[in-house]
Design an enzyme around this catalytic site. Structure first.
Site, short mmCIF file in Angstrom:
data_model
loop_
_atom_site.label_atom_id
_atom_site.label_comp_id
_atom_site.label_asym_id
_atom_site.label_seq_id
_atom_site.Cartn_x
_atom_site.Cartn_y
_atom_site.Cartn_z
N ARG A 102 12.25 44.94 -23.45
CA ARG A 102 10.86 44.47 -23.62
C ARG A 102 10.28 44.93 -24.95
O ARG A 102 9.49 44.23 -25.57
CB ARG A 102 9.98 44.96 -22.48
CG ARG A 102 10.40 44.52 -21.09
CD ARG A 102 10.34 43.01 -20.89
NE ARG A 102 10.64 42.68 -19.52
CZ ARG A 102 11.79 42.18 -19.10
NH1 ARG A 102 12.76 41.95 -19.94
NH2 ARG A 102 11.97 41.89 -17.83
N LYS A 137 6.41 43.35 -19.09
CA LYS A 137 6.79 42.78 -17.80
C LYS A 137 7.40 43.86 -16.91
O LYS A 137 8.30 44.59 -17.30
CB LYS A 137 7.80 41.66 -18.02
CG LYS A 137 8.23 40.97 -16.75
CD LYS A 137 9.22 39.86 -17.05
CE LYS A 137 9.73 39.23 -15.79
NZ LYS A 137 10.75 38.23 -16.07
#
Length: 169
Positions: A102, A137
């Site tokens: 991420r 996320k």
């Protein structure tokens, strides 16, 4: 093109005592402190990331290209092993892998984005710029930083596994 860049990355990785895990399309996955623990692997991952930016800049100058990389780094425990019976590969997974990925996917082109945890581990060894909090996320909002350069003060050591994802575009 990608082969030439990844081959140059491969030629650098052993200098930093890191392990290449795999490439996934335009993504190059490397780790420090696995499978052999090392006290300075967080620092070495950061140095490797800075060296990769130099590799890409040299490639661009030599070939009159404008390739850019996004690099993400996070530290923590990982699960590692060989999976399957056919085309067996050594792989890593876990929350640390997800956060590192991420960091890379949310990184602007040409930047090295790191988690606050990495920044805290390396704060006396490198220079950073706060990026602020981003939505990650599966994690929510996380404070992140850009890794800019090495500092001249080299006093602190790390003891966690560090994971790096690099994506060429």
């Amino acid at each position: 093109l990608l082969h030439e860049i990844f081959s140059a990355f491969d030629s650098k990785i052993s200098h930093f005592g890191l392990e290449k895990i795999k490439t996934i399309g335009p993504t190059y996955m490397a780790v420090g402190g696995v499978p052999i623990p090392s006290e300075d692997h967080c620092e070495q991952v950061a140095r490797f990331a800075l060296a990769l930016k130099d590799v890409v800049n040299e490639f661009n100058s030599k070939n009159r290209r404008s390739i850019s990389v996004r690099i993400g780094i996070h530290c923590g425990p990982v699960v590692a092993g060989v999976l399957g019976n056919l085309k067996m590969i050594y792989d890593l997974w876990g929350d640390t892998c997800n956060v590192a990925s991420r960091m890379e996917s949310n990184s602007p082109k040409g930047c090295i984005t790191i988690s606050e945890h990495v920044r805290n581990l390396l704060k006396h060894k490198f220079k950073f710029e706060s990026r602020g909090a981003i939505d990650v996320k599966g994690k929510g909002r996380m404070n992140t930083f850009f890794l800019l350069s090495a500092s001249s003060n080299l006093t602190r050591k790390s003891s966690l596994q560090d994971l790096e994802f690099i994506s060429s575009e």
